[in-house]
Design a protein around this motif. Structure first.
Motif, short mmCIF file in Angstrom:
data_model
loop_
_atom_site.label_atom_id
_atom_site.label_comp_id
_atom_site.label_asym_id
_atom_site.label_seq_id
_atom_site.Cartn_x
_atom_site.Cartn_y
_atom_site.Cartn_z
N LYS A 6 60.56 85.85 45.11
CA LYS A 6 61.20 84.66 44.56
C LYS A 6 60.24 83.48 44.47
O LYS A 6 60.45 82.56 43.68
CB LYS A 6 62.43 84.27 45.38
N GLN B 92 62.40 89.67 48.86
CA GLN B 92 62.75 88.25 48.71
C GLN B 92 61.51 87.36 48.59
O GLN B 92 61.59 86.26 48.04
CB GLN B 92 63.63 87.80 49.88
N TYR C 54 66.35 92.96 50.01
CA TYR C 54 66.80 91.84 50.85
C TYR C 54 65.85 91.56 52.01
O TYR C 54 66.08 90.64 52.79
CB TYR C 54 68.23 92.09 51.35
#
Length: 153
Positions: free
Chosen positions: A59, A56, A52
């Motif tokens: 992505k 991330q 997290y």
């Protein structure tokens, strides 16, 4: 962050996940484990902190649909651990006095059997999660550093 650093961070996060599962097993086997050593929340364990956080960034790369699978499995893993946690420590909102002395509740043989069943399910989810993490590692390793840098931008 470059590709090499990202792959190393992922590898370290994966190792941290394996240690987290080992601590859950120690709890099931009756070994003394501080409840804080096995975070219940999926954002508090070392893997979750990476995923997290810096994770991330992945992505932005093409073909990273496995990240959704990782998130789902990781959340399911912590949901299953919550069931084990409740067997050993009771509800999260225990009294201040009980928290102060870090008391476990009395565990019956039936409780232990239930916790072992939950652990078996947790272990299965963990294996699935590790498979998807390894797929992510292969994808990252297959990328050129230039493609990685361009994707992360």
């Amino acid at each position: 962050m470059n590709k090499t650093e990202t792959v190393e961070q992922l590898h370290n996060a994966k190792k941290a996940h394996v240690k987290w599962v080992q601590r859950a097993k120690a709890l099931i086997e009756g070994l003394p484990v501080e409840k804080e050593a096995i975070p219940v929340d999926c954002t508090e364990c070392k893997f979750g902190q990476w995923f997290y956080g810096d994770g991330q960034n992945l992505k932005a790369l093409p073909g990273m649909d496995c990240l959704q699978d990782i998130e789902t499995l990781h959340s399911n893993l912590h949901d299953m651990y919550m069931k084990i946690f409740k067997v050993y420590f009771g509800e999260m909102n225990r009294s201040f006095f009980s928290k102060l002395f870090n008391m476990k509740k009395h565990i019956t043989d039936t409780d232990k059997d239930i916790a072992r069943e939950y652990y078996d399910q947790l272990l299965e989810i963990s294996h699935q999660l590790l498979d998807v993490i390894e797929r992510l590692e292969r994808r990252l390793n297959a990328m050129t550093p230039e493609a990685f840098e361009k994707g992360i931008g």
